[in-house]
Design a protein around this motif. Structure first.
Motif, PDB file in Angstrom:
ATOM      1  N   LEU A   9       0.822  -1.157   0.077  1.00 26.52           N
ATOM      2  CA  LEU A   9      -0.175  -0.052   0.087  1.00 26.52           C
ATOM      3  C   LEU A   9       0.874   1.236   0.077  1.00 26.52           C
ATOM      4  O   LEU A   9       1.837   1.341   0.814  1.00 26.52           O
ATOM      5  N   SER A  10       0.618   2.361  -0.594  1.00 22.62           N
ATOM      6  CA  SER A  10       1.295   3.416  -0.627  1.00 22.62           C
ATOM      7  C   SER A  10       1.026   4.182   0.697  1.00 22.62           C
ATOM      8  O   SER A  10      -0.279   4.211   1.183  1.00 22.62           O
ATOM      9  N   TRP A  11       2.078   5.017   1.053  1.00 25.95           N
ATOM     10  CA  TRP A  11       1.901   5.999   2.225  1.00 25.95           C
ATOM     11  C   TRP A  11       2.864   7.029   2.022  1.00 25.95           C
ATOM     12  O   TRP A  11       3.807   6.970   1.169  1.00 25.95           O
ATOM     13  N   ILE A  12       2.292   7.986   2.912  1.00 29.63           N
ATOM     14  CA  ILE A  12       3.106   9.484   2.911  1.00 29.63           C
ATOM     15  C   ILE A  12       3.482   9.762   4.086  1.00 29.63           C
ATOM     16  O   ILE A  12       2.640  10.207   5.144  1.00 29.63           O
ATOM     17  N   TYR A  13       4.673   9.851   4.323  1.00 33.61           N
ATOM     18  CA  TYR A  13       5.218  10.214   5.717  1.00 33.61           C
ATOM     19  C   TYR A  13       5.130  11.801   5.792  1.00 33.61           C
ATOM     20  O   TYR A  13       5.528  12.351   4.689  1.00 33.61           O
ATOM     21  N   THR A  14       4.875  12.438   6.580  1.00 33.83           N
ATOM     22  CA  THR A  14       4.793  13.990   6.951  1.00 33.83           C
ATOM     23  C   THR A  14       5.092  13.943   8.515  1.00 33.83           C
ATOM     24  O   THR A  14       4.433  13.605   9.217  1.00 33.83           O
ATOM     25  N   ALA A  15       5.998  15.398   8.460  1.00 35.28           N
ATOM     26  CA  ALA A  15       6.108  15.511   9.833  1.00 35.28           C
ATOM     27  C   ALA A  15       6.670  17.026   9.888  1.00 35.28           C
ATOM     28  O   ALA A  15       7.186  17.800   9.055  1.00 35.28           O
ATOM     29  N   ALA A  16       6.409  17.621  11.102  1.00 34.12           N
ATOM     30  CA  ALA A  16       6.654  19.320  10.993  1.00 34.12           C
ATOM     31  C   ALA A  16       6.905  19.468  12.885  1.00 34.12           C
ATOM     32  O   ALA A  16       6.397  18.567  13.579  1.00 34.12           O
ATOM     33  N   VAL A  17       8.116  20.117  12.778  1.00 37.84           N
ATOM     34  CA  VAL A  17       8.370  20.402  14.388  1.00 37.84           C
ATOM     35  C   VAL A  17       9.383  21.870  14.237  1.00 37.84           C
ATOM     36  O   VAL A  17      10.057  22.049  13.016  1.00 37.84           O
TER      37      VAL A  17
END
Ligand SMILES: [Zn+2]
Length: 346
Positions: A152-160
């Motif tokens: 399955l495709s997935w998209i990692y996203t993070a912010a700090v």
């Protein structure tokens, strides 16, 4: 609400500016309407992702979140308002309600739950695209294992702070998260609790990730970005690491080892930032009204259909109907466990 037969009329109006964009067109819009995504974690990033994708017309959005809305969320978690914080509504519920106010044609499915190896199949099974709105690597590696295993495709996203980062993972075609970072980061690293966060950094990261999601959903795979992209909106920095090929020796997508999915060594009690401890689901369904009566002599208590709050100085316990609890005012697992055992059950 319009019946299905009339939906093309409404579609023309609502999505007209998006359909005009040649990357989408009427065919792309139909694909979005028929598509389904899951968003794991609905804090700042998850809110922005859910808001963008719901307005864009993604037909079905599953929102999984374990937390409840607080006043300190409102600076950046764009789906929530003061009333949600006053009620301590679970974020998944508040988010689904908010999405329905601006797009009643899509289906938002809330799940108030902590994603774990035990429930990931039921929460994410059958959803072709998973979006990361979490704030922790434990869950991201769990998602990476699951997505690679199930293709399955997935998209990692993070912010700090003022920094954001995102990576689009298509198992077998691109690098997965473990190709780039074989191990979760160890030791202490900055979080929104220690370094703060700019809402603009979150929204930029989420905007890029939501666009990647839309490309995937409409089949514009050539336009996908095949890099780990990071940027700093305050210091004007930007970097990209190539991620266009899986690494053959990657433990996850190369050798098909899925330790995070097996839940090896997963603690029953975890710290969850901001001076609080989470006691994971106990498979102990709790009647919140009954529990409220029981707790009344011991402190201040209030509850609604979704959550119970109990103040017992200096602690604040938030209890969910599945028995999961978040105890604020301590980072000591033993203190949290004993409070839970004393008032809810051991
Ligand atoms: Zn890999």
């Amino acid at each position: 609400m319009l019946a299905n037969g009339d939906s093309s009329l409404e579609l023309d109006e609502r999505y007209s500016r998006q359909v005009l964009y040649r990357g989408i067109g009427p065919e792309g819009q139909r694909k979005l309407t028929a598509s389904e995504v899951a968003i794991v974690g609905c804090g700042a990033t998850g809110s922005a992702l859910a808001g963008l994708l719901a307005r864009a017309g993604v037909g079905r959005i599953r929102i999984i979140d374990r937390d409840y809305v607080e006043a300190s969320n409102l600076q950046r978690q764009s789906l929530f308002d003061e009333a949600d914080a006053a009620e301590s509504l679970p974020k998944a519920i508040a988010a689904a309600r908010k999405l329905a106010t601006f797009n009643s044609q899509i289906i938002a499915e809330p799940a108030v739950a902590d994603l774990t190896p035990a429930n990931i199949d039921s929460l994410l099974g059958g959803v072709p695209l998973i979006l990361d709105g979490t704030d922790n690597f434990e869950t991201r590696y769990l998602i990476n294992d699951f997505a690679v295993k199930k293709s399955l495709s997935w998209i990692y996203t993070a912010a700090v702070g003022s920094y954001g980062v995102t990576l689009t993972v298509i198992p077998g075609q691109t690098a997965c998260m473990a190709c780039i970072f074989p191990e979760p980061p160890q030791g202490t690293f900055e979080t929104c609790e220690t370094a703060g966060i700019l809402n603009s950094a979150v929204n930029l990261a989420a905007s890029i990730a939501a666009t990647e999601a839309i490309k995937l959903l409409v089949g514009a795979t050539k336009q996908l970005r095949r890099t780990l992209l990071s940027f700093d909106v305050w210091w004007n920095e930007r970097a990209e690491i190539r991620a266009d090929n899986p690494r053959p020796e990657c433990p996850t997508c190369g050798r098909h080892q899925f330790p995070h999915l097996a839940g090896e060594g997963r603690p029953h009690i975890t710290l969850c930032g901001r001076n609080s401890v989470q006691i994971h689901e106990r498979n102990r369904p709790v009647d919140l009204a009954q529990m409220s009566q029981r707790l009344m002599p011991h402190g201040t208590v209030r509850h609604n259909d979704f959550v119970l709050k109990f103040w017992h100085e200096p602690y604040e316990m938030t209890l969910f109907p599945d028995g999961r609890a978040i105890i604020k005012g301590t980072t000591d697992a033993a203190v949290a466990r004993s409070l839970y055992a004393r008032y809810v059950g051991s």
